[in-house]
Scaffold this motif. Structure first.
Motif, PDB file in Angstrom:
ATOM      1  N   LEU A   1      34.825  27.502   9.603  1.00  0.00           N
ATOM      2  CA  LEU A   1      36.327  27.388  10.772  1.00  0.00           C
ATOM      3  C   LEU A   1      36.791  28.648  10.643  1.00  0.00           C
ATOM      4  N   THR A   2      36.744  29.662  11.534  1.00  0.00           N
ATOM      5  CA  THR A   2      37.477  31.326  11.264  1.00  0.00           C
ATOM      6  C   THR A   2      38.455  30.701  11.806  1.00  0.00           C
ATOM      7  N   PHE A   3      39.199  32.232  11.852  1.00  0.00           N
ATOM      8  CA  PHE A   3      40.422  32.457  12.301  1.00  0.00           C
ATOM      9  C   PHE A   3      40.978  33.693  13.052  1.00  0.00           C
ATOM     10  N   HIS A   4      40.261  34.322  12.974  1.00  0.00           N
ATOM     11  CA  HIS A   4      40.093  35.875  13.801  1.00  0.00           C
ATOM     12  C   HIS A   4      38.266  36.736  14.411  1.00  0.00           C
ATOM     13  N   SER A   5      38.686  37.822  14.573  1.00  0.00           N
ATOM     14  CA  SER A   5      37.216  38.043  15.550  1.00  0.00           C
ATOM     15  C   SER A   5      36.217  37.802  14.289  1.00  0.00           C
ATOM     16  N   LEU A   6      36.685  39.097  13.983  1.00  0.00           N
ATOM     17  CA  LEU A   6      35.573  39.865  12.593  1.00  0.00           C
ATOM     18  C   LEU A   6      34.759  38.701  12.345  1.00  0.00           C
ATOM     19  N   GLU A   7      35.374  36.907  11.627  1.00  0.00           N
ATOM     20  CA  GLU A   7      35.223  36.519  11.316  1.00  0.00           C
ATOM     21  C   GLU A   7      33.893  35.709  12.063  1.00  0.00           C
ATOM     22  N   ASP A   8      34.939  35.423  12.914  1.00  0.00           N
ATOM     23  CA  ASP A   8      33.525  34.566  13.809  1.00  0.00           C
ATOM     24  C   ASP A   8      32.320  35.543  14.192  1.00  0.00           C
ATOM     25  N   ARG A   9      32.394  36.790  14.328  1.00  0.00           N
ATOM     26  CA  ARG A   9      31.209  37.234  15.120  1.00  0.00           C
ATOM     27  C   ARG A   9      30.303  37.041  13.736  1.00  0.00           C
ATOM     28  N   LEU A  10      31.153  37.393  12.945  1.00  0.00           N
ATOM     29  CA  LEU A  10      29.677  37.377  11.729  1.00  0.00           C
ATOM     30  C   LEU A  10      28.734  36.035  11.637  1.00  0.00           C
ATOM     31  N   VAL A  11      29.626  34.842  11.935  1.00  0.00           N
ATOM     32  CA  VAL A  11      28.906  33.514  11.838  1.00  0.00           C
ATOM     33  C   VAL A  11      28.076  33.348  12.804  1.00  0.00           C
ATOM     34  N   LYS A  12      29.030  33.774  14.056  1.00  0.00           N
ATOM     35  CA  LYS A  12      28.322  33.482  15.100  1.00  0.00           C
ATOM     36  C   LYS A  12      26.696  34.270  15.313  1.00  0.00           C
ATOM     37  N   ASN A  13      26.615  35.549  15.263  1.00  0.00           N
ATOM     38  CA  ASN A  13      25.450  36.339  14.942  1.00  0.00           C
ATOM     39  C   ASN A  13      24.584  35.140  13.575  1.00  0.00           C
ATOM     40  N   TYR A  14      25.334  35.002  12.977  1.00  0.00           N
ATOM     41  CA  TYR A  14      24.056  34.564  11.626  1.00  0.00           C
ATOM     42  C   TYR A  14      23.979  33.091  11.835  1.00  0.00           C
ATOM     43  N   PHE A  15      24.215  32.873  12.417  1.00  0.00           N
ATOM     44  CA  PHE A  15      23.964  30.694  13.251  1.00  0.00           C
ATOM     45  C   PHE A  15      23.039  31.323  14.069  1.00  0.00           C
ATOM     46  N   LYS A  16      23.058  32.080  14.949  1.00  0.00           N
ATOM     47  CA  LYS A  16      21.669  32.578  16.123  1.00  0.00           C
ATOM     48  C   LYS A  16      20.869  33.033  15.383  1.00  0.00           C
ATOM     49  N   THR A  17      20.687  33.803  14.562  1.00  0.00           N
ATOM     50  CA  THR A  17      19.532  33.929  14.021  1.00  0.00           C
ATOM     51  C   THR A  17      18.934  33.051  12.263  1.00  0.00           C
ATOM     52  N   LEU A  18      19.194  31.736  12.411  1.00  0.00           N
ATOM     53  CA  LEU A  18      19.439  30.784  11.702  1.00  0.00           C
ATOM     54  C   LEU A  18      18.349  30.148  12.749  1.00  0.00           C
ATOM     55  N   ALA A  19      18.986  29.374  14.135  1.00  0.00           N
ATOM     56  CA  ALA A  19      18.917  28.738  15.497  1.00  0.00           C
ATOM     57  C   ALA A  19      17.089  29.524  15.511  1.00  0.00           C
ATOM     58  N   GLN A  20      17.083  30.171  15.747  1.00  0.00           N
ATOM     59  CA  GLN A  20      15.890  31.062  16.519  1.00  0.00           C
ATOM     60  C   GLN A  20      14.878  31.052  14.867  1.00  0.00           C
ATOM     61  N   SER A  21      15.158  30.760  14.007  1.00  0.00           N
ATOM     62  CA  SER A  21      14.333  31.055  12.979  1.00  0.00           C
ATOM     63  C   SER A  21      13.195  29.713  13.372  1.00  0.00           C
ATOM     64  N   GLY A  22      13.980  28.010  14.131  1.00  0.00           N
ATOM     65  CA  GLY A  22      13.342  27.454  14.226  1.00  0.00           C
ATOM     66  C   GLY A  22      13.720  26.311  13.111  1.00  0.00           C
ATOM     67  N   GLN A  23      14.329  26.765  11.496  1.00  0.00           N
ATOM     68  CA  GLN A  23      14.849  25.640  10.602  1.00  0.00           C
ATOM     69  C   GLN A  23      16.179  25.104  10.480  1.00  0.00           C
ATOM     70  N   TRP A  24      17.148  25.587  11.499  1.00  0.00           N
ATOM     71  CA  TRP A  24      18.369  25.496  11.963  1.00  0.00           C
ATOM     72  C   TRP A  24      19.215  24.964  13.470  1.00  0.00           C
ATOM     73  N   THR A  25      19.683  24.248  13.869  1.00  0.00           N
ATOM     74  CA  THR A  25      19.421  23.894  15.052  1.00  0.00           C
ATOM     75  C   THR A  25      21.483  23.835  15.107  1.00  0.00           C
ATOM     76  N   LEU A  26      21.755  24.318  17.146  1.00  0.00           N
ATOM     77  CA  LEU A  26      23.225  24.622  16.684  1.00  0.00           C
ATOM     78  C   LEU A  26      23.532  23.695  17.311  1.00  0.00           C
ATOM     79  N   ILE A  27      24.813  22.910  16.667  1.00  0.00           N
ATOM     80  CA  ILE A  27      25.451  21.700  17.346  1.00  0.00           C
ATOM     81  C   ILE A  27      26.149  22.420  18.440  1.00  0.00           C
ATOM     82  N   ASN A  28      26.896  22.851  17.606  1.00  0.00           N
ATOM     83  CA  ASN A  28      27.741  23.901  19.591  1.00  0.00           C
ATOM     84  C   ASN A  28      27.220  24.907  19.267  1.00  0.00           C
TER      85      ASN A  28
END
Length: 293
Positions: A237-264
């Motif tokens: 749960l993030t509250f400003h764009s700097l944090e959200d960008r970090l999380v978004k990019n990291y989750f994208k990397t995890l999903a691209q690895s095939g080890q994780w799946t984005l729920i949303n």
């Protein structure tokens, strides 16, 4: 004793997405006043456990008192230390992890902590009161270049140079010691547009710098492989764009690895009614990811 009001943000939505195993082990990375944990425990079975982490000892004590449930195990530690705690306890991963990156209402509403520009108090802003660096140290001792960098990078403040120069000029006359001191400095040079106070981004920037928030978030995201067992989920749960960008990019990397799946694929936001009842929810964004089997 003051009673602090605390409304956990998006608690029902997070629970729906995170609590897949009613008797599972969960991690509340920022326990705060225990709002999310208290709600989660109403949805979990008697064998479930929640490991709650917080660097703020005062908030931790209040959370334990408020939750008052043996299923909560609370730790005075950063959520970045969660992997070591799991290892010490012989737990091979959690079923769900929540990182709520917002401030607790207690921190915001307590003038003595110096987070809010709405009430005068010492310019402190430390999450962990045993840490040495305060916001007052930053504004009174950091160089012009460092102040400009902090205001630009962490506050996305367009008037960073102007504000930094005003801080440098003010501290020559007297130390900047209170939230009111800093608020006045910014108010005097930056015009107000709309409802947002002109010092809002300055306060955000100092808080992030004081607590090394972005570095901590990056560090915590890198521990997810150690924290979440296959089939488990992580919610942030993030509250400003700097944090959200970090999380978004990291989750994208995890999903691209095939080890994780984005729920949303896109960040979820609180509904209209929640924002109407709790204005602090208005900037919240939720991202959830699942570790594959």
């Amino acid at each position: 004793m003051t009673t602090w009001t605390h409304i956990p943000i998006m608690a029902s939505q997070i629970a729906d997405l995170l609590l897949q195993n009613p008797d599972g082990i969960y991690i509340d990375g920022t326990l705060g006043l225990g709002g999310h944990t208290k709600y989660f425990l109403t949805r979990l079975g008697p064998k479930a456990r929640i490991l709650g982490f917080d660097k703020d000892e005062e908030a931790l004590a209040m959370a334990q008192e408020r939750v008052n449930d043996k299923r909560l195990l609370a730790f005075h530690a950063s959520y970045t230390q969660a992997p070591e705690k799991l290892q010490e306890m012989g737990i091979n991963g959690a079923d769900g992890v929540l990182f709520d990156l917002g401030l607790s209402s207690y921190q915001l509403d307590n003038p003595a902590r110096g987070f809010s520009l709405l009430q005068n108090g010492p310019l402190d802003m430390r999450f962990d009161l045993s840490a040495t660096l305060t916001a007052a140290d930053i504004v009174n001792t950091f160089s012009l270049d460092d102040l400009v960098r902090i205001l630009t990078d962490y506050g996305e403040e367009r008037n960073a140079q102007k504000i930094a120069l005003a801080i440098m000029a003010a501290r020559k006359n007297a130390p900047i010691q209170t939230t009111q001191d800093l608020k006045n400095i910014v108010e005097n040079i930056v015009p107000r547009y709309g409802k947002k106070h002109p010092a809002t981004q300055t306060f955000q920037a100092l808080r992030i710098a004081c607590n090394k928030e972005l570095e901590t978030v990056e560090q915590a995201l890198k521990t997810l492989d150690q924290l979440v067992r296959p089939g488990g989920r992580a919610a942030v749960l993030t509250f400003h764009s700097l944090e959200d960008r970090l999380v978004k990019n990291y989750f994208k990397t995890l999903a691209q690895s095939g080890q994780w799946t984005l729920i949303n694929k896109h960040a979820l936001a609180p509904d209209y009614n929640e924002v109407r009842q709790n204005h602090r929810a208005r900037s919240a964004k939720l991202r959830v990811i699942e570790r594959n089997n």
